[in-house]
Design an enzyme around this catalytic site. Sequence first.
Site, mmCIF file in Angstrom:
data_model
loop_
_atom_site.group_PDB
_atom_site.id
_atom_site.type_symbol
_atom_site.label_atom_id
_atom_site.label_comp_id
_atom_site.label_asym_id
_atom_site.label_seq_id
_atom_site.Cartn_x
_atom_site.Cartn_y
_atom_site.Cartn_z
ATOM 1 N N HIS A 389 0.820 -1.211 0.000
ATOM 2 C CA HIS A 389 0.000 0.000 0.000
ATOM 3 C C HIS A 389 0.847 1.252 0.000
ATOM 4 O O HIS A 389 0.557 2.224 -0.688
ATOM 5 C CB HIS A 389 -0.906 -0.001 1.231
ATOM 6 C CG HIS A 389 -1.954 -1.035 1.134
ATOM 7 N ND1 HIS A 389 -2.695 -1.457 2.204
ATOM 8 C CD2 HIS A 389 -2.389 -1.756 0.074
ATOM 9 C CE1 HIS A 389 -3.537 -2.389 1.802
ATOM 10 N NE2 HIS A 389 -3.368 -2.585 0.526
ATOM 11 N N GLU A 631 -6.950 -9.466 -32.432
ATOM 12 C CA GLU A 631 -5.598 -9.869 -32.036
ATOM 13 C C GLU A 631 -5.283 -11.321 -32.393
ATOM 14 O O GLU A 631 -4.233 -11.837 -32.058
ATOM 15 C CB GLU A 631 -5.371 -9.623 -30.534
ATOM 16 C CG GLU A 631 -6.421 -10.195 -29.611
ATOM 17 C CD GLU A 631 -6.190 -9.810 -28.139
ATOM 18 O OE1 GLU A 631 -5.125 -9.316 -27.784
ATOM 19 O OE2 GLU A 631 -7.128 -10.045 -27.355
ATOM 20 N N CYS A 702 -4.534 -0.703 -29.647
ATOM 21 C CA CYS A 702 -4.113 -0.554 -28.250
ATOM 22 C C CYS A 702 -2.894 -1.402 -27.898
ATOM 23 O O CYS A 702 -2.560 -1.565 -26.738
ATOM 24 C CB CYS A 702 -5.267 -0.875 -27.301
ATOM 25 S SG CYS A 702 -5.877 -2.555 -27.453
#
Length: 782
Positions: A389, A631, A702
Amino acid sequence: MLLEDVATIIAHAHDVRASLREIVELLAERLDMEVCSLYVYDVARKLLVLAATKGLDPQSVGKVSMRVDEGLTGYAVEKLEPVMAVDALAHPRYKYFPETGEERYHSFLGVPVVDKREPLGVLVVQTSRRRRFTRDQIRLLKAISAPIGGLLVRAQLQESLRSKEEERRSAHDRMLEVTQRLQAYEREHGRPRPAAAAALGRLPGLGASPGFGIGRAHLLKPQVSFAGVQRQRRGSAKRELARWQSAVERSVEEIGRLAHRVRATLPEIDAAMFEAQRLMLGDPNFVGRVEALIRGEASAEHALEQVLGQMIAEFERIADPYMRDRLFDLKDVGQRLLRNLLGVSERTTPSAAAAFVLVARELTLSDLPMMEQQGLRGIVLATGGVTSHASILAKSLEIPTVVGVEHLEDAVHEGDQLIVDGNAGIVYISPAPDVLREYERLGREYRAFNRELETLRELPAETRDGHRVSLTANVGLLGDLVLAMHHGAEGVGLYRTEFPFMSHRDFLTEDEQLDLYRMMLQRLEGRPIAIRTLDMGADKYPSYLRLPREENPFLGWRSIRISLEMPELFSAQLRAILRASAYGDVRILFPMISGLEEIRRIKELLAQAQEDLHREGHAFNAELPLGIMIEVPSAVRLAPELSQEVDFFSIGTNDLIQYLLAVDRNNPRVAPLYEPLHPAVLRAIADTVVAARAAGKRVTICGEMAADPACSLILMGMGLDGLSMGPFFIPVIKRLIRSVELTRARQLAAELLRLETVKEIKGCLFEGMRALGVIDFMDMYH
Ligand code: PEP
Ligand code: MG
């Protein structure tokens, strides 16, 4: 740290040639480069001579030489700037020297070694894998070229003075300096430096948040400890349980306040972070075990200590780094509960105006107020992984951070001057003046670079003849959105939803997913987002999903194939995405589509989900735009038919290239064959665009290819409506688009599509970029 090690070699240099050899060997090994060479500029003969190499034929040292107007190495001297070529062999400035055996190496980076704008030589690294060197690597080599320059100047001086005595004395002086620093340390701290690394004043770790920070060390110690706590309870079990329960309640309240604070000041932080702690405070396995011990004889503090100890030991046996990071939550909750049991109030924020670096064993969410301090320049932690974190927080706050630093507590003392290099993952303690100066300069450059990017943020990606291309970001976590917005993304072109799934303990529920997507939308403020359904399997799978061992995982059970075989899981995600569409501009994207059956089945499941949601009274966008990733080669062949079924295509070249060329995208052995500029790849993209256009559908890309300036120029020319990429690349691609005309890019793309080999394509592309005046984008990554 490399820089320091190079400096050490130089400090001990007696024989310049041997030292140069040592340096190139060190650089090749540490930077993981197949070749590292140093060419020295012979002013009298105006020649660059190969002086040391690791990787090229050692026999060519001293024999290979070139004029400054020859070869890529000469180009670096001509420009007095780093020169990068992803494929050197296709670069017109490439010159082949048969004696070196360097034809195997594709990618090239040459950094000039300069003294007062005068060239002294060129430091070159090469790899056989076609790759782009990172900005950090370029920076690092630039930084390293300075002390090498110093060595060369020194060597020239020594040569001219012909004084061996001089050379020995300078080495001796440096040795003396190191010894004096060690002695000073021992005097100050009463003991020698604990480890060799610390003795040299630098500690290696893991870079968890990039950037450079300089400041005085501020050590953060735990507020309370279990040492000396009462073991047996004094009062009745009932009273002790009441004391414990009120500590639990206070802790729950504190965490609630903290969560609120984080949401207000750091909206990008995943709310799940607090959930983990709150869940622990309600977990019968934890709270129940403590209460059972209190009902026995134990005091609340001691019961807590025992249960924590057991749980920490259980956690430590788990190898999964993510789970190990959750250990900090457990310890943090333990500290909080103990503090509340002992009646100690929360740490108040110290007012620290001066620049400081936070040094701690570990940092938890409770230390957030410290992390919001004005003067905070860096964080150094002894423990922690890059997914802890603290690391995620530091990254979102853009605080340079190094974690996992051994010997930290022994080596650093309150007030020591520290440099935190979050890029390389190194901490310097009381650095030498030249190291400090170097880092101050790097810090200035880093800030200037960021300022420059900011000027582009609000400008559109528009060609000189007025054509707009949409530039969006690929993101995986909520925190990535900060960077995306910072770099001027127009939205999210690819949200890889598997990322949050990988960092959770189990599949996220529909509501958990919805919360996450809504937070994304909130932060996007109306900008669009393409949410891609789970693309697990192959190289990405969460620990809780037991995948069968497969011979060919990339050709196996992955992505949409898993989703379609786990309809409950898939429907939960479809429902979550549909429900999110009521809150913003959501599009849904499906990965790894290979045929019409899949998309038709998906549409059935989607219709079912819509029907159910409608019946249950949930709002959603009934016209949710639906897209598929192109893809898999079969999808390219079927693009005309697939375009009838969907609203948009997003071409995923990362996978498309590997499937089309039969080259594993993760196998370094065949990496030189992984070629985005292969004619088959360009034609597959062009065919997909034609099919989409004919059906009047949008088509974007992308894959990583979109972030490559040379490729993005042709992609735009081929008619793609948008490019989606890692946020960091957006400004550079935007700058490129703003410097060209669409008509010229179109002509260039059409020309390239007629060519038959990679070499022809690269040659033509290079010429085209030169003619367009954007050749610098190809040479050098800004
Ligand atoms: C791709 O394959 O190009 C793509 C963008 O998806 P991923 O990298 O997540 O497989
Ligand atoms: Mg893919």
